[in-house]
Design an enzyme around this catalytic site. Sequence first.
Site, PDB file in Angstrom:
ATOM      1  CB  CYS A   1      35.758  77.193  23.581  1.00  0.00           C
ATOM      2  SG  CYS A   1      34.559  77.900  24.748  1.00  0.00           S
TER       3      CYS A   1
ATOM      4  CG  HIS B   1      36.709  76.730  28.490  1.00  0.00           C
ATOM      5  ND1 HIS B   1      36.980  77.335  27.278  1.00  0.00           N
ATOM      6  CD2 HIS B   1      37.607  75.716  28.622  1.00  0.00           C
ATOM      7  CE1 HIS B   1      38.004  76.726  26.705  1.00  0.00           C
ATOM      8  NE2 HIS B   1      38.404  75.745  27.497  1.00  0.00           N
TER       9      HIS B   1
ATOM     10  CG  ASN C   1      41.263  73.357  27.544  1.00  0.00           C
ATOM     11  OD1 ASN C   1      40.509  74.081  26.895  1.00  0.00           O
ATOM     12  ND2 ASN C   1      41.919  73.793  28.612  1.00  0.00           N
TER      13      ASN C   1
END
Length: 708
Positions: A74, A244, A269
């Site tokens: 990510c 994250h 996200n």
Amino acid sequence: MKSSEKMDCGCSALFEDPDFPSDDSSLFLDGSTPISRLQDQITWLRPQEICQTPVFFSDNINLSHAKQGLLGDCWFLCACAVLLKNKHLMDKVFPPDQPLWGDSKYRGSFHFHFWVKGHWIEVIIDDRLPCVDSALCFSHCHAPSAFWVALLEKAYAKLHGSYEQLWAGQVSEALVDLTGGLAESWSLSDFGSEDKLDTPEENYKQRRRKRLDLDTIYPLRTTCALSCSTQSIPGGGSEPDQHHSMTVMEWLEVKTVGGSRVRLFRIRNPWGRCCWGGTWTEGGAGWRSLDPADASDLQARAAQGDFWLDETEFLSRFDDVTLSYPINEEGHLQSIYTGNLLPHCCHIAGRWVKGLSSGGSRNSTSYSSNPKLWLKMSEKGEVLVSLLQHRKWRPYSDGPLKDDTRHQRHQAIGLHMWKVEKKRFNLSRTLNKPPCASTHCHAHQREVVLHGQLEPGHYLMLPSIYQPGAEARFLIRVFSSSSSSLSALRSPAPLLPLNPDGEWETSHLRGSWVERSSAGGSRNFPSHGQNPCFRFTVCDEPVKPSLNVKVTLRQSRTDSDLFPIGFHIYKIPAGEQNHSVPSEDPVASCVPHCYTQDVSLSCSLPLGAYLVVPSTYQPDCAGDFTISLSRRINRIVVKSQEKLGRVIQEINLHLMEDQLHEGVSHLSDAKLTTASASLKWAAQLKDSPSLETCVCTCTATVCMNTVT
């Protein structure tokens, strides 16, 4: 990076990259991440085998954004968002006009550029992508027909060594690799929570500090990239101690129906789903505080995986934020503190070496031995100074090293700066004064940044690793609004030998790499044998485990225009006299090739003849160089062994007898008495069973000549 000959040959066959093949070696490092479960399920397909009409970008910008697959990268995907916001940066990473699918010139290969250690390097890949059940299993675009994210991810994985090497990382590192600029991170937890503050005054100061940072960078929100990270995602299932990261798609201020203003952030996200409820989720109470038209417009902007937060929620729900400095189309950095352009840029490479230039932090008595650099400001101006250390992984061509945590990847580094009146200064007196600028502490980060307004003059900078003796290479970069220059304060070269015993002799050899003649490049290229060759001989067997040869290659170029250099040492088979590069592997190598003024290698070589072959990484890089070759000499130390001593005594006795008999008439009584006594003493010594002392002063010359 190594380019492959097959790709530009014009043949009809599609390119297959031999350096990053479609097998497990490109996927896994050691099988320590969850993707190891896919080992027997992955197949490799080209885009035209996945969909009928593949494209690089989607016409819909929202559908061109990245969506995370089964790989935990990510952090890299958040950095990719900066390319979609800035076409000139995208063109730098992915050069335009490359033939795509359906083009008659398409050959199944793509070229990407990444900024590595101060230079843009090219990475070439084929377009075979890892899939499960005929669908991309790692990162991809929201549009199933767009492939720029998947291809860029593969090129980045090749740069690191494998896809598994991309599992967990820092957004700031990927931002720098994709832009060549700067990125900074701030820990929101550093500001403290309101319930831990002792007084209302401290409460106000902390809230003011948070607000000030956001207010300062708010005008640059459309050109810079902002991401946010957290360790606690409701229902997210993130791994313990693993951040994250998400992307801030936009942030703006809107007016409420009550007349006040609220700052909102639209967060995306990479998982493609919303993680939080709250005031600004669909149907939330926050929207009722806005004009219905404004509320409807903002909610319509949210794509898949997007959600809105206000500033209070943003600061409380995320642990840190990362911001990249804007870069304009001319390649100039823009300050996030003032908005000013910083068009002047210079850099210099260096290294911390144990026992020489790795002095540790200011707590250490050896701190002054750290590398020292001069920053000269011609006039007053805003300055950003970056200290970037090189990671402990190697390029894919050499095989990667294991990187589990940030602390294993990076040393704890810091940077301190002092203003000095002139170059003639007292070092210890200067270092005992408080620095005019410094990093807050030594941090386990790849890069730390100093910012300030500097007056004209000279500044002494010392980069350091917290632990004395720790080794690493680094790059110092300076971005400034006014003219500046950067140079190294040269320390005296260490005296040979590395081992205090024995003697060393050093010779200096000069040479040149000539384009299309003697600039053959590294061993990755068939022209490597064209490089200059220098023959030398090792005459003394090394006294193990001592080193007996040291080679230093220095290029004659400015610090801002260095080539990556290295060299190999080859053994010449007995009886051969040619000076060409042998076909056998080298017996010693100074690699990988590095962007530094000089590289060195100390080794232990047995008796024989050798060739040292210096090279740049790429062929046809013209320049001059010097090779310093030091060899250890094992001289015999004579301690008047009995056999040798008797020979010298015989010579000495004959000399003294001749002098005595031939020169009696010229000697005084005193001198005659002394000569007779010496002759008598020597005669007695001749018959002595122990000869551990030197015969006499007059025999010293004879002894030395005899040994020689």
